[in-house]
Design a protein around this motif. Structure first.
Motif, mmCIF file in Angstrom:
data_model
loop_
_atom_site.group_PDB
_atom_site.id
_atom_site.type_symbol
_atom_site.label_atom_id
_atom_site.label_comp_id
_atom_site.label_asym_id
_atom_site.label_seq_id
_atom_site.Cartn_x
_atom_site.Cartn_y
_atom_site.Cartn_z
ATOM 1 N N THR A 1 0.869 -1.162 0.000
ATOM 2 C CA THR A 1 0.000 0.000 0.000
ATOM 3 C C THR A 1 0.905 1.210 0.000
ATOM 4 O O THR A 1 1.563 1.512 0.987
ATOM 5 C CB THR A 1 -0.936 -0.013 1.211
ATOM 6 N N GLN B 1 2.394 5.194 -0.682
ATOM 7 C CA GLN B 1 2.166 6.426 0.070
ATOM 8 C C GLN B 1 0.891 7.135 -0.402
ATOM 9 O O GLN B 1 0.240 7.829 0.361
ATOM 10 C CB GLN B 1 3.385 7.339 -0.104
ATOM 11 N N PHE B 2 0.544 6.964 -1.683
ATOM 12 C CA PHE B 2 -0.662 7.581 -2.204
ATOM 13 C C PHE B 2 -1.609 6.474 -2.644
ATOM 14 O O PHE B 2 -1.188 5.518 -3.272
ATOM 15 C CB PHE B 2 -0.316 8.487 -3.376
ATOM 16 N N SER B 3 -2.886 6.608 -2.279
ATOM 17 C CA SER B 3 -3.843 5.551 -2.596
ATOM 18 C C SER B 3 -3.831 5.256 -4.085
ATOM 19 O O SER B 3 -4.021 6.148 -4.897
ATOM 20 C CB SER B 3 -5.252 5.967 -2.188
ATOM 21 N N ASP C 1 -7.800 0.845 -0.570
ATOM 22 C CA ASP C 1 -6.446 0.516 -1.004
ATOM 23 C C ASP C 1 -5.916 -0.682 -0.220
ATOM 24 O O ASP C 1 -5.378 -1.636 -0.784
ATOM 25 C CB ASP C 1 -5.563 1.759 -0.775
ATOM 26 N N THR D 1 -0.640 9.452 6.795
ATOM 27 C CA THR D 1 -0.335 10.825 6.409
ATOM 28 C C THR D 1 -1.491 11.384 5.595
ATOM 29 O O THR D 1 -1.958 10.753 4.653
ATOM 30 C CB THR D 1 0.968 10.867 5.585
ATOM 31 N N GLY D 2 -1.956 12.558 6.001
ATOM 32 C CA GLY D 2 -3.053 13.184 5.274
ATOM 33 C C GLY D 2 -4.432 12.802 5.771
ATOM 34 O O GLY D 2 -5.417 13.302 5.252
ATOM 35 N N LEU D 3 -4.495 11.926 6.768
ATOM 36 C CA LEU D 3 -5.812 11.533 7.274
ATOM 37 C C LEU D 3 -6.210 12.396 8.476
ATOM 38 O O LEU D 3 -5.361 12.866 9.222
ATOM 39 C CB LEU D 3 -5.813 10.061 7.713
ATOM 40 N N ARG E 1 -7.341 8.312 11.253
ATOM 41 C CA ARG E 1 -6.044 7.813 11.711
ATOM 42 C C ARG E 1 -6.230 6.728 12.773
ATOM 43 O O ARG E 1 -5.602 5.674 12.712
ATOM 44 C CB ARG E 1 -5.259 8.997 12.291
ATOM 45 N N GLN F 1 6.135 9.238 9.770
ATOM 46 C CA GLN F 1 6.889 10.400 10.223
ATOM 47 C C GLN F 1 6.573 10.697 11.686
ATOM 48 O O GLN F 1 7.094 11.636 12.255
ATOM 49 C CB GLN F 1 6.500 11.639 9.403
ATOM 50 N N TYR F 2 5.675 9.893 12.279
ATOM 51 C CA TYR F 2 5.213 10.213 13.622
ATOM 52 C C TYR F 2 5.718 9.206 14.638
ATOM 53 O O TYR F 2 5.412 8.019 14.566
ATOM 54 C CB TYR F 2 3.685 10.250 13.662
#
Ligand SMILES: Nc1ncnc2c1ncn2[C@@H]1O[C@H](COP(=O)(O)OP(=O)(O)O)[C@@H](O)[C@H]1O
Ligand SMILES: [Mg+2]
Lengths: 319, 278
Positions: free
Chosen positions: A90, A92-94, A153, A172-174, A179, A201-202
């Motif tokens: 899966t 980074q981008f769907s 995805d 990321t982005g959610l 999340r 990144q977290y």
């Protein structure tokens, strides 16, 4: 999360001396890592650290310049087909087909996996149910939220029952709620015994989900261990107390007798690793006499990790 | 199942997907039909008088529309380059290509799907355009066998241009760029061949170019077949060009794939930036 450490009898991923450069730019520099079967491995690093490159190499999309890597004992270079039939990616981008419905997306993957029609339909129905997509199964992803697209995805990734899953920055982005849902999905996958390489990144996310974490800094692994081991190396959570004047700061420092003070900002930082209990403790010790102007709780983030491990703050490493 | 039957199965799956795309989003197909139809009407009604007059012997006494329509059919095939490049690029920038490359799916199935889908779409478009041509007065004097040859040449050109467009779609950095890079094929090459007027009537250097580019033998064999004129070796030259284009494009694609260009170029917006900017 407290999952018992699994006895890793087999290795899902084994990587030694992996290197990748684009022109002059070294993106992965002598990376070694190993992921046990059933383990959730967190690859933690800022933007540009090389996480996606790592995932793309391990999912056979790009070859490394040097080094070897294998998945369940199959060498990436000599047996890419065997590797591909064991993994699910899966990105980074769907990567969903926006002109097919949710269900058709799953059918497409099922056809490409050569599942028999009855199995294809059963598996798709089961995954739609599991990822709460039954209602939207007949609509195209154009109408989906970011979280729903991510779930579709992942459902597509699971059609082939992979034994190793790569999740590249799955949250990321959610929004915060999606999340949380994604975290639960990842926990459920782990509970099924699937091995997972998760990039993020977290720090909080890696801590929450991973059995082991490697910190990636400009293509190098600068630290590796369990979340507990890693957190021991970085400053823990602390309370940040700000005062209106130096006198209050003095008084507070005297009655608390711990923490570090910053006289120019009139700030006192007090370690607080026991959460609410530490907070109640500190407030009790300060009593009514000392006026606190502002109070905040600082939990360690990627920046703290990087500062502690490399002496430099994390920054975007895209250039 | 053998590797070959698996590959055919995968390619069929991907062609099915392409056709479903066309059904869901017919706009690209409509464009492929509109462009040649507009050209047909423009050239026949507005420019046809003077051009037909100037053609003299080239039309061999037939109305200009009979000279024009073979060229319009070629334009129909050329017009589908845009949609094909757009579709391939959408799959690349949208991560579908990566998703499938990381699966145990026959290499090339995805592009075979795009190419196969493109050929089916294009042939459907040429049927509609031929219908419009007949409505505006086109009359062919071709035998059934000639018609088979016409379909064969159109299919071969469509196949070749689909591979070329797939290559252009893979190389382009955006969907708009993918479409833009096919515009010379869609418009420039037809005009610089004997699509609308005989190449003999052009300035010397254009004439030289027209004589040596693939569209001229294609349109001339179509014209000969449809008007019952002798075809000669032009048809073989046309087919040779088609084979050359298809093979070169396919080789370029596989070379590009093994060089492994970076294909995901989309940007996302993180809702929770965790790092202060330096
Ligand atoms: N195809 C490429 N060509 C040139 N540079 C690249 C390419 N792919 C990645 N990079 C560079 O490699 C570095 C690491 O990228 P990436 O693996 O995407 O990092 P991350 O996923 O951790 O954000 C970045 O500096 C990026 O610009
Ligand atoms: Mg990345």
């Amino acid at each position: 999360m407290n999952r018992p450490i699994k006895n890793a009898t087999r290795t899902a991923v084994s990587v030694t001396g992996l290197r990748k450069a684009y022109g002059e730019k070294i993106v992965l520099d002598d990376v070694d890592l190993s992921i046990g079967e059933g383990e959730v491995f967190g690859l933690l690093g800022p933007n540009g650290a090389g996480k996606t490159t790592m995932v793309r190499i391990l999912s056979t999309l790009i070859p490394p310049d040097a080094g070897t890597a294998s998945v369940f004992g199959h060498d990436l270079h000599s047996e890419p087909g065997a590797v591909r039939s064991l993994i699910g990616v899966t990105g980074q981008f769907s990567a969903v087909d926006n002109l097919l419905t949710g269900e058709e997306n799953l059918f497409l993957i099922g056809r490409l996996l050569h599942l028999a029609p009855t199995e294809r339909r059963a598996r798709a129905a089961q995954l739609l149910e599991r990822f709460d997509l039954v209602e939207s199964a007949q609509r195209t992803p154009a109408t989906y939220s970011g979280g729903m697209k991510r779930r579709l995805d992942i459902a597509m990734t699971l059609m082939g029952r992979p034994r190793l899953i790569f999740l590249d920055e799955p949250t990321t982005g959610l929004d915060p709620r999606s999340r949380r849902t994604m975290w639960q999905i990842i926990r459920d996958l782990a509970a099924d015994g699937v091995s997972i390489l998760l990039t993020t990144q977290y720090l909080e996310e890696a801590d929450e989900l991973a059995d082991r974490i490697a910190v990636l800094d400009r293509g190098r692994i600068v630290a590796e261990g369990t979340p507990e081991e890693l957190k021991r190396r970085i400053p823990g959570a602390h309370l940040v107390l700000r005062f209106a004047d130096a006198a209050s700061l003095d008084a507070a420092a005297r009655s608390l007798r711990e923490g570090s003070r910053d006289d120019t900002d009139l700030v006192l930082r007090v370690p607080s690793d026991r959460g609410i209990r530490s907070l109640r403790d500190v407030l009790a010790r300060l009593g009514d006499g000392i006026a606190v102007e502002d109070l905040s709780i600082h939990t360690p983030d990627l920046d703290d990790v990087f500062f502690a491990l490399t002496g430099t703050p994390s920054k975007e490493q895209n250039q | 199942m053998t590797a070959l039957t698996l590959a055919i199965h995968d390619a069929t799956t991907m062609i099915g997907r392409e056709l479903k795309h066309t059904q869901r989003f017919p706009l690209l197909l409509v464009g492929t039909i509109m462009v040649p139809v507009v050209m047909l009407l423009l050239f026949d009604y507005i420019l046809g008088g003077p051009i037909g007059h100037g053609l003299g012997n080239a039309a061999r006494g037939a109305p200009y529309v009979d000279f024009l329509v073979p060229g319009i059919l070629l334009m129909t095939v050329a017009a589908s380059c845009g949609p094909t490049a757009i579709n391939v690029n959408t799959d690349m920038t949208g991560g579908i290509i990566d998703r499938i490359r990381a699966m145990a799916v026959s290499r090339g199935a995805l592009l075979a799907g795009h190419v196969g889908g493109s050929v089916v779409r294009t042939l459907a478009a040429t049927i509609v355009v031929t219908g419009v041509a007949v409505l505006v007065g086109f009359r062919a004097t071709a035998s059934v066998l000639d018609w088979f040859a016409v379909v064969g040449i159109l299919a071969a050109l469509s196949f070749a241009l689909a591979w070329l467009s797939a290559a252009l779609g893979l190389v382009a950095k955006s969907v708009a760029g993918a479409n833009g890079s096919t515009l010379p094929i869609q418009f420039l090459l037809p005009f610089l061949s004997s699509t609308f007027v005989p190449a003999d009537s052009m300035p010397a250097d254009v004439r030289w170019f027209a004589a040596h580019q693939p569209f001229t033998p294609v349109v001339e064999s179509l014209r000969a077949l449809l008007t019952g004129a002798p075809v000669g070796s032009t048809a073989y030259l046309a087919l040779a060009w088609c084979a050359a284009i298809a093979v070169t494009s396919a080789i370029t694609i596989s070379a590009a794939c093994s060089r492994n260009r970076r294909v995901t170029r989309r940007v996302t917006v993180a809702t929770r930036p965790s790092m202060p900017s330096p």
